[in-house]
Write an enzyme that holds these catalytic residues in place. Structure first.
Site, PDB file in Angstrom:
ATOM      1  N   LYS A 243       6.218  28.076 -31.553  1.00 15.33           N
ATOM      2  CA  LYS A 243       7.581  27.832 -31.074  1.00 15.33           C
ATOM      3  C   LYS A 243       8.454  27.250 -32.184  1.00 15.33           C
ATOM      4  O   LYS A 243       8.071  26.292 -32.854  1.00 15.33           O
ATOM      5  CB  LYS A 243       7.518  26.878 -29.876  1.00 15.33           C
ATOM      6  CG  LYS A 243       8.834  26.628 -29.170  1.00 15.33           C
ATOM      7  CD  LYS A 243       8.594  25.737 -27.952  1.00 15.33           C
ATOM      8  CE  LYS A 243       9.859  25.465 -27.160  1.00 15.33           C
ATOM      9  NZ  LYS A 243       9.585  24.639 -25.964  1.00 15.33           N
TER      10      LYS A 243
ATOM     11  N   THR B 140      12.465   6.550   0.995  1.00 16.74           N
ATOM     12  CA  THR B 140      13.438   7.427   1.653  1.00 16.74           C
ATOM     13  C   THR B 140      14.870   7.254   1.157  1.00 16.74           C
ATOM     14  O   THR B 140      15.771   7.894   1.675  1.00 16.74           O
ATOM     15  CB  THR B 140      13.406   7.205   3.176  1.00 16.74           C
ATOM     16  OG1 THR B 140      13.705   5.828   3.440  1.00 16.74           O
ATOM     17  CG2 THR B 140      12.051   7.551   3.750  1.00 16.74           C
TER      18      THR B 140
ATOM     19  N   GLU C 191       4.619  29.118 -20.605  1.00 18.14           N
ATOM     20  CA  GLU C 191       4.458  28.197 -21.724  1.00 18.14           C
ATOM     21  C   GLU C 191       3.370  27.158 -21.412  1.00 18.14           C
ATOM     22  O   GLU C 191       3.352  26.563 -20.327  1.00 18.14           O
ATOM     23  CB  GLU C 191       5.800  27.503 -21.972  1.00 18.14           C
ATOM     24  CG  GLU C 191       5.809  26.468 -23.069  1.00 18.14           C
ATOM     25  CD  GLU C 191       7.181  25.831 -23.253  1.00 18.14           C
ATOM     26  OE1 GLU C 191       7.374  25.136 -24.256  1.00 18.14           O
ATOM     27  OE2 GLU C 191       8.064  26.042 -22.391  1.00 18.14           O
TER      28      GLU C 191
ATOM     29  N   SER D 154      10.619  26.128 -17.667  1.00 12.76           N
ATOM     30  CA  SER D 154      12.018  25.738 -17.509  1.00 12.76           C
ATOM     31  C   SER D 154      12.198  25.002 -16.191  1.00 12.76           C
ATOM     32  O   SER D 154      12.065  25.594 -15.115  1.00 12.76           O
ATOM     33  CB  SER D 154      12.920  26.985 -17.543  1.00 12.76           C
ATOM     34  OG  SER D 154      14.274  26.644 -17.389  1.00 12.76           O
TER      35      SER D 154
ATOM     36  N   CYS E  51      10.256  29.645 -24.617  1.00 18.33           N
ATOM     37  CA  CYS E  51      11.269  28.830 -23.941  1.00 18.33           C
ATOM     38  C   CYS E  51      12.538  28.636 -24.759  1.00 18.33           C
ATOM     39  O   CYS E  51      13.359  29.535 -24.862  1.00 18.33           O
ATOM     40  CB  CYS E  51      10.661  27.488 -23.523  1.00 18.33           C
ATOM     41  SG  CYS E  51      11.587  26.681 -22.184  1.00 18.33           S
TER      42      CYS E  51
ATOM     43  N   ASN F 299      17.595  -9.102   3.175  1.00  9.99           N
ATOM     44  CA  ASN F 299      16.539  -8.446   2.421  1.00  9.99           C
ATOM     45  C   ASN F 299      15.136  -8.742   2.947  1.00  9.99           C
ATOM     46  O   ASN F 299      14.198  -7.975   2.698  1.00  9.99           O
ATOM     47  CB  ASN F 299      16.612  -8.871   0.946  1.00  9.99           C
ATOM     48  CG  ASN F 299      17.825  -8.287   0.244  1.00  9.99           C
ATOM     49  OD1 ASN F 299      18.346  -7.251   0.646  1.00  9.99           O
ATOM     50  ND2 ASN F 299      18.269  -8.941  -0.813  1.00  9.99           N
TER      51      ASN F 299
ATOM     52  N   ASP G   5      18.178   9.524   6.533  1.00 12.34           N
ATOM     53  CA  ASP G   5      17.367   9.656   5.321  1.00 12.34           C
ATOM     54  C   ASP G   5      15.885   9.751   5.650  1.00 12.34           C
ATOM     55  O   ASP G   5      15.171  10.623   5.145  1.00 12.34           O
ATOM     56  CB  ASP G   5      17.608   8.467   4.386  1.00 12.34           C
ATOM     57  CG  ASP G   5      19.028   8.432   3.856  1.00 12.34           C
ATOM     58  OD1 ASP G   5      19.559   9.509   3.532  1.00 12.34           O
ATOM     59  OD2 ASP G   5      19.611   7.340   3.784  1.00 12.34           O
ATOM     60  N   SER G   6      15.403   8.850   6.495  1.00 12.15           N
ATOM     61  CA  SER G   6      13.979   8.884   6.854  1.00 12.15           C
ATOM     62  C   SER G   6      13.654  10.115   7.695  1.00 12.15           C
ATOM     63  O   SER G   6      12.569  10.691   7.573  1.00 12.15           O
ATOM     64  CB  SER G   6      13.577   7.607   7.593  1.00 12.15           C
ATOM     65  OG  SER G   6      14.351   7.417   8.757  1.00 12.15           O
TER      66      SER G   6
END
Length: 500
Positions: free
Chosen positions: A107, A420, A41, A170, A143, A396, A324-325
């Site tokens: 479509k 991350t 598509e 998709s 689609c 923080n 995570d990292s």
């Protein structure tokens, strides 16, 4: 007849480059004596082209690109996805053969939910189109048209189509390929038609398209399947006229036809009959990837295409000694190569020896450029300037200093910063604005913490060694991947999980 499904990775807006990709696939397909080539598509413009479609000059250039593709269709018929303007704009499939455009299908069903916004750009088509290729009648759809259980697929089948073709873009989520194929099996059985589904592959911003193009027979049996997460030209020999026998025994089809006020109105384009062909091709049936492998491939493809399609060369990741990292770095190396990944550890007095060692170890395991940039003096200077901070403000501050350092490296070196944080942390607000949320691409933003652990183990198993240290995985089984750092001080409790 021989069908070729050209599962391509195109670039939004890159008309010239996309035409090159399409014509290369056409050349290969024609060399393999394909009678019909199906492309994804909006392959000419890339998907989703979004507000580029509001520029008349772009729409005209896309139409000229279709003509260029058509000129390359000398020995085959091709269905090419592109926007079509005729009083209004449509998401269309152009029928290209004998060096020219023979017709256009527009479509019908325009999705307008989730990641889709097609009502903004397109008018819905209403006409039906059949391609008469010898004894085979081919019904094009795009689609969402085939996700609907009724028309246009049922109308095309009632009009005689024995091969339903679907040009698709998709998007991927885990398990989507299996669910989608199950739906296509139902469409094939309900319409007693062969189904050929050609899906886009590649990453476009936050979207990933997984490929997994497929051909099914009229009973829903699998004939061929392309691999996922990579470009492919899927060749398969089929005889859709076999569906006629089943239709003669299908009472439901006659009942449906009798229920209609009038037979469907269909435009028919007569094209060259399929050639006899040479030796039959062996249809490839690539198995679906296991769940964790789908995650790995999808994340890697999305990252690689975001980096390359946006003109970046390298990425930089704050490596904390947390999971995570470490996982972000491992997937980045898998997708881009170790030479294009840089990791930075930014310890302060609150960083434990364990997390600093783990950060260095995972970087060495992956073979990436690693640098340690102590930030204790910077943290101290901020505290002194502000007269001392406590509680959330202190927590923080460290994360925000690290974010500033990352962006400075990005500006200096031209590297893309990868954030991350994972989906679980984002969902509950376990992150710091301008701190661990800093980054141009959030690789794990849609990955739950439980899947972070599973993926980390999976990458180690694939490598048959500990790319991600066992101590990192074991030490992350708590709310934050920097538990050892947090235990040293409440000050560091929020700042360590993603950017330390």
């Amino acid at each position: 007849m021989r069908i070729a499904l050209a599962q391509l990775n195109v670039v939004v807006g890159d008309l010239d480059g996309n035409v090159e990709r399409i014509t290369a696939a056409l050349t290969e397909a024609q060399g393999a004596a394909a009678d019909l080539v199906v492309l994804p598509e909006l392959a000419v413009t890339g998907y989703p082209p979004e507000d580029l479609l509001l520029r008349p000059g772009f729409v005209r250039a896309a139409r000229e690109s279709v003509d260029e593709v058509a000129r390359a269709c000398t020995d085959t018929v091709a269905l090419v996805g592109a926007p079509a303007f005729d009083r209004d704009l449509a998401n269309a499939a152009f029928v290209c053969a004998e060096g020219t455009v023979k017709g256009v299908y527009r479509k019908h069903f325009l999705p307008n939910y989730g990641v889709f916004d097609e009502h903004r750009y397109f008018a819905a088509g209403r006409d039906l189109l059949l391609l008469e290729m010898g004894d085979v009648l081919v019904g094009p759809t795009i689609c969402e048209d085939v996700w609907q259980p009724g028309p246009p697929a049922t109308d095309l089948a009632l009009a005689g189509a024995t091969l339903l073709v679907n040009l698709s873009a998709s998007p991927f989520h885990v398990g989507k390929a299996e669910d989608r194929e199950e739906m296509l099996v139902t469409r094939a059985r309900d319409n007693a038609s062969y189904v050929a589904f050609c899906n886009l592959v590649g990453g476009q911003d936050e979207l990933v398209f997984d490929g997994h193009s497929v051909v099914l027979d009229d009973e829903g049996e699998l004939v061929a399947r392309a691999p996922g997460f990579e470009e492919a030209l899927l060749l398969v020999d089929v005889d859709p006229t076999e569906a006629v026998g089943r239709r003669l025994r299908d009472v439901r089809r006659r009942e449906l036809a009798r229920s209609l006020p009038a037979p469907p109105s269909v435009n028919t384009i007569r094209l060259a009959a399929p050639g006899a062909g040479d030796e039959p091709v062996a249809a490839a049936v690539t198995p679906f990837e296991p769940e964790l492998e789908q995650m790995r491939l999808g994340l890697g493809l999305g990252l690689r295409d975001y980096v390359t399609k946006n003109g970046f060369g390298d990425v930089v990741i704050a490596i904390s000694g947390g999971i995570d990292s470490a996982l972000t770095a491992a997937i980045a190396v898998d997708a881009l190569g170790a030479a294009h990944v840089h990791t930075v550890s930014m310890p302060s007095r609150f960083s434990s020896v364990g997390t600093r060692d783990d950060a260095r170890e995972v970087s060495e395991n992956l073979g990436v450029d690693f640098r340690e940039v102590p930030i204790e003096a910077i943290v101290g200077a901020y505290h002194e300037a502000l007269g001392g901070l406590e509680g959330l403000a202190a927590e923080n501050l460290q994360a925000r200093i690290r974010g500033t350092m990352l962006m400075a490296l990005s500006n200096a070196e031209g590297w893309l910063v990868l954030a991350t944080g994972n989906k679980s942390e984002m969902a509950v607000g376990y992150s710091t604005i301008y701190g661990d949320m800093v980054g141009g691409y959030a690789l794990l933003k849609d990955v739950f913490k439980t899947d972070v652990w599973r993926l980390s183990r999976h990458l180690n198993e694939r490598a048959e060694r500990a790319l991600i240290p066992v101590s990192t995985i074991a030490g992350s089984n708590c709310a934050s991947s920097s538990s050892r750092e947090r235990s040293s001080s409440t000050y560091a409790s929020r700042s360590g999980s993603s950017t330390s």
